[in-house]
Design an enzyme around this catalytic site. Structure first.
Site, mmCIF file in Angstrom:
data_model
loop_
_atom_site.group_PDB
_atom_site.id
_atom_site.type_symbol
_atom_site.label_atom_id
_atom_site.label_comp_id
_atom_site.label_asym_id
_atom_site.label_seq_id
_atom_site.Cartn_x
_atom_site.Cartn_y
_atom_site.Cartn_z
ATOM 1 N NE ARG A 217 -3.873 0.246 2.272
ATOM 2 C CZ ARG A 217 -4.663 0.127 3.105
ATOM 3 N NH1 ARG A 217 -4.855 0.959 4.074
ATOM 4 N NH2 ARG A 217 -5.546 -0.869 3.143
ATOM 5 C CG HIS B 81 -6.245 -0.794 -5.617
ATOM 6 N ND1 HIS B 81 -5.190 -1.393 -5.140
ATOM 7 C CD2 HIS B 81 -6.612 0.438 -4.599
ATOM 8 C CE1 HIS B 81 -4.703 -0.383 -4.208
ATOM 9 N NE2 HIS B 81 -5.694 0.407 -3.941
ATOM 10 C CE1 TYR C 101 -20.958 16.988 -13.412
ATOM 11 C CE2 TYR C 101 -19.691 16.985 -11.238
ATOM 12 C CZ TYR C 101 -20.952 17.079 -11.747
ATOM 13 O OH TYR C 101 -21.946 17.132 -11.204
#
Length: 747
Positions: free
Chosen positions: A35, A81, A125
């Site tokens: 991580r 993931h 967006y």
């Protein structure tokens, strides 16, 4: 604590601390290895690697159109993931921010945040595709260069690491906090890293100091100036731990008629511009930096922060040094080269260690790519050999296919073909049966065999591998050279000392005041330099009267000396106002009793003070050296039993002698040089007394003699120009003063 076994009813008793430690260890290892820490080989954490892999499978290369980030995030968390969509999107946004990554890996379209610290728009967006740098980082994924592993659900595969030649770890940097360890790697210039790596290929035993000839230091996307010394920078890279002082880049802009302003055009890495403007504006609003009048943000695509001084007489260097100390115009960027090595083990590496590990990976990729290509060539040559046999025996092959129910085993037995060769011949199209095709096949086979021979030599020869890798690095460097827009160094390396101590004038607005203190210790500061003869200004409580009154500035530090030899420091700007009678000085410093003050005066730089005690001892000290840092003050004069501090007097710049008179009305005069200059102590004997003690003391210029007031209404003075009769060694008993000397024994 219990664990579920094979069935819901199976309970296992376990000590709580043991169960907790086992689970925490699993979590810690997961955080460290999967991580938070980047891989030394491609410089990526798993989330970034999986994002780029998902974009590659969506064919979002630089030549294609953009796709919605929601699609990319969805594919990433659905296939590779399984984490929160917002955290994955945040990671993707950072890869696209030109002010966060030196070489962005994602080409974003839409609002991806800005240097002010504003967040990106929602992923529905925004749109994105890969950059050329990302393509270079992933080059070779289809050529057997790296291992693949199953995804978390076993449905697909993902690469363990990217094979590309771009030095991403140091070029783009990384930061992360794992469990018990962290990493912080600033970005660097890719061309400099390639030069250093090339030098390491030629000289694997090169020292870290030799690599510093190529890597000058970090190269931040936001520019700025690194002001550390070359030794400090080299030390950080040698150990893998350190930090860099980064300042904003600024210039002075002439506005005509002697006026000017300062313009900041680059700010330190990862400092939000909006927060920086707020910091500076707060300094102005709270009057913490009076020499700064205003700050304006005139930025568009380029940063332009305008700083206006209070007056044209302000020193630009002092103003900027003040801002460097008080705001994020100067920050420290940490270096902690803690990364996962090829065996997924976290360790702190030096610059050389990182480049060596990266080159080892690139050599492995080079050999694996060559081996993969050799295998492909052998597979193709095998088929071409089969095609040639078919062409040489074309009629028989056609006859077998037309007449036999199972032509494959017959052809294999008759012509000695392999299973793959026979299958390829049987699947051949009729249009391929041109006579010309034989020449093309022979030409292709010969070309492939020559290529295979070259690749075999490359695989077997480390020298050829070094030559090949240097050539590939040279080709890559051309795209990131100093004369290209993306490759030009942005951060200046320019050694500078630490920001100067901020002068008091910069922190406090300089204004004239009149300081008045009463005999009982009530102190106040009136605005302006008022007339000390004005009875309105010299009002006191009943039974109280004036003790000290003088003109000063709000920027002054005031020395308050008590009879016990202790000195206290008062800030002139913190004194209570002149309305009323002020406040007791005991509220400001921890002084004992009241009315036992000997002196109150400004601690002027360069001024020397004469300190004398009632038993006729004394020494010289500097006014600045007597300043106390705490409320409890500072013991400057050590007194003998029964003695007290009698006088604290400034020494004039031309004074060279000292006159001392005792209660016994005897006077001595001796050179000032006979007194030691000390920071603290009892001092030395000025005059010897059989009874009584010191009455008064004065420093003066010997050539001008002594003058004293005659008293009375006339205001006449009397002078004694020739003091040779009283000139003696320090510590003598002395003789009676000149005729007409005041009866109160005061100079």
């Amino acid at each position: 604590m219990s664990d579920l076994g094979d069935s819901p009813d199976a309970l296992i008793d376990t000590p709580f601390d043991e169960a907790l430690s086992q689970r925490y260890l699993v979590y810690a290892l997961s955080t460290i290895t999967a991580r938070s820490l980047p891989d030394v080989r491609d410089g990526l954490k798993p989330v970034h690697r999986r994002l780029l892999w998902a974009m590659r499978l969506l064919r979002l290369d630089p030549a294609s159109g953009y796709k919605k980030c929601a699609r990319v995030v969805g594919d990433t968390i659905g296939k590779y993931h399984p984490h929160g969509d917002q955290s994955v999107y945040d990671a993707m946004v950072r890869l696209a921010q030109t002010f966060s990554l030196r070489y962005p890996l994602v080409d974003g379209q839409g609002n991806f945040g800005n240097v002010d610290g504003d967040n990106a728009a929602a992923y529905r967006y925004t749109e994105a595709r890969l950059t050329q740098t990302a393509i270079e980082l992933m080059a070779g994924l289809d050529e057997g260069t790296v291992d693949y592993r199953p995804t978390y659900n076993g449905e697909e595969e993902e690469p363990e690491v990217f094979p590309g030649l771009f030095p991403n770890l140091l070029a783009n940097g990384a930061s992360g906090i794992a469990v018990g360890m962290a990493t912080s790697i600033p970005p660097h210039n890719a061309a400099e890293l390639i030069d250093a790596a090339t030098h390491l290929i030629d000289d694997p035993k090169a020292e870290d100091s030799a690599l510093m000839d190529f890597v000058a230091g970090p190269d931040f996307p936001t520019g700025g100036v690194i002001v550390d010394s070359a030794e400090a920078i080299a030390g950080a890279y040698r150990t893998g731990r350190g930090s860099f002082r980064v300042r904003a880049r600024w210039s002075q802009e002439d506005l005509g008629r002697g006026t000017w302003s300062l313009v900041v055009t680059e700010i330190p890495f990862q400092v939000p511009k909006g927060k920086l403007i707020e910091q500076i504006a707060a300094l102005i609003a709270e009057k913490k930096l009076p020499i700064l009048e205003d700050v304006r943000d005139e930025s568009d695509e380029a940063i332009r922060i305008v700083l206006e001084p209070r007056s044209r007489s302000v020193d630009p260097g002092v103003l900027m040094d003040s801002l460097f100390r008080l705001t994020d115009l100067e920050v420290r960027i940490p270096l902690n080269l803690n990364v996962l090595d090829a065996s997924r083990t976290p360790r702190v590496m030096s610059l050389k260690d990182v480049l060596t590990a990266w080159l080892a990976h690139q050599f492995e990729v080079l050999v694996r790519r060559a081996t993969f290509r050799v295998q492909k060539i052998e597979d193709r040559v095998e088929l071409l050999e089969g095609y040639l046999i078919a062409y040489l025996n074309l009629d028989r092959v056609i006859e077998i296919i037309r007449t036999e129910d199972e032509p494959k085993p017959v052809m294999m037995a008759e012509f000695g073909l392999t299973d793959r060769q026979t299958e390829a011949i049987l699947n051949m199209r009729l249009r391929s049966l041109r006579k010309l095709e034989e020449m093309q096949i022979r030409g292709e086979r010969d070309t492939l065999q020559a290529e295979r021979a070259g690749l075999q030599q490359l695989i077997e020869s480390p020298a050829r591998q070094r030559t090949r890798l240097k050539k590939d690095l040279a080709d890559l460097r051309k795209r990131y050279a100093e004369n290209t827009e993306i490759g030009a160094r942005r951060t200046l390396i320019e050694e500078a000392g630490p920001a100067r101590d901020i002068p008091l004038e910069a922190m406090i607005e300089r204004e004239p005041i009149t300081v008045i203190m009463s005999q009982r210790g009530w102190i106040r500061a009136m605005k302006g330099h008022v007339d000390l003869a004005n009875p309105e200004a010299m009002k006191f409580k009943e039974g109280d009267g004036p003790a000290f009154a003088f003109h000063a500035q709000t920027t002054d530090k005031l020395l308050l000396a008590a009879q016990n030899g202790r000195f206290f420091t008062l800030a002139a700007d913190k004194l209570p106002g002149g309305r009323g009678f002020g406040e007791p000085v005991r509220l400001m410093v921890d002084v004992e009793g009241e009315g036992n003050f000997v002196a109150l005066l400004p601690a002027t730089a360069g001024v020397k003070l004469l300190l004398t005690s009632s038993d006729g001892r004394g020494f010289v000290t500097s006014a600045r050296g007597a300043i106390a840092e705490t409320r409890k003050g500072r013991q400057v004069v050590n007194l003998k039993a029964g003695a007290k501090l009698a006088f604290v007097k400034p020494i004039g710049p031309e004074d060279d002698y000292i006159a001392v008179i005792g209660d016994n009305r005897k006077m001595v005069v001796f050179p000032l040089t006979e007194l030691p200059e000390m920071g603290r102590g009892q001092g030395v004997a000025l005059q010897r007394y059989r009874d009584g003690g010191l009455s008064d003391v004065k420093t003066f210029k010997f050539a001008e003699g002594l003058s004293w007031s005659m008293g009375g209404a006339t205001g006449r003075t009397r002078s004694e120009p020739d003091l040779s009769a009283w000139r003696t060694a320090r510590g003598a008993a002395g003789r009676m003063p000149p005729v007409g000397f005041p009866r109160d024994n005061k100079f």
